[in-house]
Design a protein around this motif. Structure first.
Motif, PDB file in Angstrom:
ATOM      1  N   THR A  87       0.819  -1.209   0.000  1.00  0.00           N
ATOM      2  CA  THR A  87       0.000   0.000   0.000  1.00  0.00           C
ATOM      3  C   THR A  87       0.853   1.259   0.000  1.00  0.00           C
ATOM      4  O   THR A  87       1.945   1.287   0.566  1.00  0.00           O
ATOM      5  CB  THR A  87      -0.974   0.015   1.198  1.00  0.00           C
ATOM      6  N   ASN A  88       0.368   2.256  -0.666  1.00  0.00           N
ATOM      7  CA  ASN A  88       0.957   3.592  -0.666  1.00  0.00           C
ATOM      8  C   ASN A  88      -0.179   4.536  -0.275  1.00  0.00           C
ATOM      9  O   ASN A  88      -0.765   5.197  -1.112  1.00  0.00           O
ATOM     10  CB  ASN A  88       1.515   3.934  -2.052  1.00  0.00           C
ATOM     11  N   PRO A  89      -0.520   4.559   1.028  1.00  0.00           N
ATOM     12  CA  PRO A  89      -1.707   5.306   1.445  1.00  0.00           C
ATOM     13  C   PRO A  89      -1.533   6.815   1.309  1.00  0.00           C
ATOM     14  O   PRO A  89      -0.438   7.339   1.508  1.00  0.00           O
ATOM     15  CB  PRO A  89      -1.875   4.915   2.912  1.00  0.00           C
ATOM     16  N   PRO A  90      -2.602   7.495   0.972  1.00  0.00           N
ATOM     17  CA  PRO A  90      -2.553   8.959   0.922  1.00  0.00           C
ATOM     18  C   PRO A  90      -2.488   9.511   2.351  1.00  0.00           C
ATOM     19  O   PRO A  90      -2.819   8.815   3.302  1.00  0.00           O
ATOM     20  CB  PRO A  90      -3.883   9.329   0.270  1.00  0.00           C
ATOM     21  N   PHE A  91      -2.050  10.726   2.481  1.00  0.00           N
ATOM     22  CA  PHE A  91      -2.031  11.347   3.810  1.00  0.00           C
ATOM     23  C   PHE A  91      -2.631  12.741   3.777  1.00  0.00           C
ATOM     24  O   PHE A  91      -2.465  13.505   4.712  1.00  0.00           O
ATOM     25  CB  PHE A  91      -0.614  11.359   4.400  1.00  0.00           C
ATOM     26  N   HIS A  92      -3.323  13.051   2.711  1.00  0.00           N
ATOM     27  CA  HIS A  92      -3.993  14.346   2.599  1.00  0.00           C
ATOM     28  C   HIS A  92      -5.484  14.159   2.361  1.00  0.00           C
ATOM     29  O   HIS A  92      -5.895  13.210   1.707  1.00  0.00           O
ATOM     30  CB  HIS A  92      -3.447  15.164   1.423  1.00  0.00           C
ATOM     31  N   VAL A  93      -6.243  15.053   2.900  1.00  0.00           N
ATOM     32  CA  VAL A  93      -7.652  15.208   2.556  1.00  0.00           C
ATOM     33  C   VAL A  93      -7.731  16.613   1.986  1.00  0.00           C
ATOM     34  O   VAL A  93      -7.564  17.586   2.724  1.00  0.00           O
ATOM     35  CB  VAL A  93      -8.573  15.041   3.776  1.00  0.00           C
ATOM     36  N   ASP A  94      -7.912  16.699   0.696  1.00  0.00           N
ATOM     37  CA  ASP A  94      -7.784  17.966  -0.028  1.00  0.00           C
ATOM     38  C   ASP A  94      -6.378  18.512   0.233  1.00  0.00           C
ATOM     39  O   ASP A  94      -5.416  17.818  -0.014  1.00  0.00           O
ATOM     40  CB  ASP A  94      -8.897  18.948   0.356  1.00  0.00           C
ATOM     41  N   ALA A  95      -6.239  19.711   0.771  1.00  0.00           N
ATOM     42  CA  ALA A  95      -4.913  20.289   1.005  1.00  0.00           C
ATOM     43  C   ALA A  95      -4.419  20.065   2.435  1.00  0.00           C
ATOM     44  O   ALA A  95      -3.307  20.441   2.772  1.00  0.00           O
ATOM     45  CB  ALA A  95      -4.937  21.783   0.707  1.00  0.00           C
ATOM     46  N   GLU A  96      -5.227  19.449   3.285  1.00  0.00           N
ATOM     47  CA  GLU A  96      -4.876  19.252   4.694  1.00  0.00           C
ATOM     48  C   GLU A  96      -4.250  17.878   4.932  1.00  0.00           C
ATOM     49  O   GLU A  96      -4.689  16.884   4.367  1.00  0.00           O
ATOM     50  CB  GLU A  96      -6.128  19.387   5.576  1.00  0.00           C
ATOM     51  N   THR A  97      -3.241  17.824   5.809  1.00  0.00           N
ATOM     52  CA  THR A  97      -2.639  16.550   6.197  1.00  0.00           C
ATOM     53  C   THR A  97      -3.562  15.854   7.181  1.00  0.00           C
ATOM     54  O   THR A  97      -4.051  16.472   8.125  1.00  0.00           O
ATOM     55  CB  THR A  97      -1.259  16.778   6.841  1.00  0.00           C
ATOM     56  N   ASP A  98      -3.792  14.565   6.959  1.00  0.00           N
ATOM     57  CA  ASP A  98      -4.661  13.772   7.833  1.00  0.00           C
ATOM     58  C   ASP A  98      -3.795  12.968   8.799  1.00  0.00           C
ATOM     59  O   ASP A  98      -3.274  11.926   8.450  1.00  0.00           O
ATOM     60  CB  ASP A  98      -5.537  12.843   6.982  1.00  0.00           C
ATOM     61  N   TYR A 148       3.513  -4.219   3.412  1.00  0.00           N
ATOM     62  CA  TYR A 148       4.543  -3.239   3.092  1.00  0.00           C
ATOM     63  C   TYR A 148       3.840  -1.959   2.702  1.00  0.00           C
ATOM     64  O   TYR A 148       2.913  -1.979   1.896  1.00  0.00           O
ATOM     65  CB  TYR A 148       5.429  -3.724   1.942  1.00  0.00           C
ATOM     66  N   LEU A 149       4.271  -0.842   3.302  1.00  0.00           N
ATOM     67  CA  LEU A 149       3.631   0.413   2.959  1.00  0.00           C
ATOM     68  C   LEU A 149       4.644   1.532   2.855  1.00  0.00           C
ATOM     69  O   LEU A 149       5.705   1.489   3.463  1.00  0.00           O
ATOM     70  CB  LEU A 149       2.549   0.788   3.977  1.00  0.00           C
ATOM     71  N   VAL A 150       4.311   2.500   2.029  1.00  0.00           N
ATOM     72  CA  VAL A 150       5.102   3.716   1.914  1.00  0.00           C
ATOM     73  C   VAL A 150       4.670   4.601   3.069  1.00  0.00           C
ATOM     74  O   VAL A 150       3.486   4.866   3.243  1.00  0.00           O
ATOM     75  CB  VAL A 150       4.844   4.425   0.569  1.00  0.00           C
ATOM     76  N   ALA A 151       5.617   5.011   3.892  1.00  0.00           N
ATOM     77  CA  ALA A 151       5.283   5.815   5.069  1.00  0.00           C
ATOM     78  C   ALA A 151       6.059   7.129   5.026  1.00  0.00           C
ATOM     79  O   ALA A 151       7.254   7.139   4.760  1.00  0.00           O
ATOM     80  CB  ALA A 151       5.639   5.051   6.342  1.00  0.00           C
ATOM     81  N   ASN A 152       5.376   8.201   5.291  1.00  0.00           N
ATOM     82  CA  ASN A 152       6.021   9.510   5.360  1.00  0.00           C
ATOM     83  C   ASN A 152       6.623   9.700   6.739  1.00  0.00           C
ATOM     84  O   ASN A 152       6.000   9.373   7.747  1.00  0.00           O
ATOM     85  CB  ASN A 152       5.013  10.608   5.054  1.00  0.00           C
ATOM     86  N   GLN A 153       7.825  10.261   6.802  1.00  0.00           N
ATOM     87  CA  GLN A 153       8.545  10.421   8.064  1.00  0.00           C
ATOM     88  C   GLN A 153       7.775  11.203   9.115  1.00  0.00           C
ATOM     89  O   GLN A 153       7.887  10.920  10.297  1.00  0.00           O
ATOM     90  CB  GLN A 153       9.871  11.142   7.825  1.00  0.00           C
ATOM     91  N   PHE A 154       7.010  12.182   8.718  1.00  0.00           N
ATOM     92  CA  PHE A 154       6.370  13.053   9.702  1.00  0.00           C
ATOM     93  C   PHE A 154       5.077  12.469  10.271  1.00  0.00           C
ATOM     94  O   PHE A 154       4.508  13.030  11.186  1.00  0.00           O
ATOM     95  CB  PHE A 154       6.118  14.447   9.118  1.00  0.00           C
ATOM     96  N   LEU A 155       4.620  11.324   9.761  1.00  0.00           N
ATOM     97  CA  LEU A 155       3.432  10.670  10.312  1.00  0.00           C
ATOM     98  C   LEU A 155       3.862   9.593  11.296  1.00  0.00           C
ATOM     99  O   LEU A 155       4.835   8.882  11.065  1.00  0.00           O
ATOM    100  CB  LEU A 155       2.579  10.065   9.194  1.00  0.00           C
ATOM    101  N   ASP A 156       3.149   9.459  12.398  1.00  0.00           N
ATOM    102  CA  ASP A 156       3.523   8.540  13.467  1.00  0.00           C
ATOM    103  C   ASP A 156       2.922   7.160  13.227  1.00  0.00           C
ATOM    104  O   ASP A 156       1.753   6.925  13.499  1.00  0.00           O
ATOM    105  CB  ASP A 156       3.049   9.094  14.814  1.00  0.00           C
TER     106      ASP A 156
END
Length: 73
Positions: A23-34, A56-64
């Motif tokens: 998975t490569n989950p999104p982390f935005h809802v419109d322009a806001e970070t979720d 296996y997932l793509v994870a952004n560093q700033f998300l916990d």
């Protein structure tokens, strides 16, 4: 390797158990970070993975992603 591909929005409509989830989950809802996304992604993986399965997932560093459902050690 036999299998099937499922394209969905955070596994909406997914049922059954899977041996492997990529998975490569999104982390935005419109322009806001979720910021609630990591917990929702991990809960979904816990629901859909077969015991012993791998995800296996793509994870952004700033998300916990350190928050783990009870099923994950």
């Amino acid at each position: 390797m036999p299998g099937r591909t499922l394209c969905s929005d955070l596994a909406e409509g997914a049922s059954g158990e899977f041996d492997l989830i990529l998975t490569n989950p999104p982390f935005h809802v419109d322009a806001e970070t979720d910021y609630s996304l990591p917990g929702r992604v991990l809960q979904t993986l816990a629901r859909l993975l077969r015991p012993g399965g791998e995800a296996y997932l793509v994870a952004n560093q700033f998300l916990d992603y350190s928050i783990r459902p009870k099923r994950f050690p």
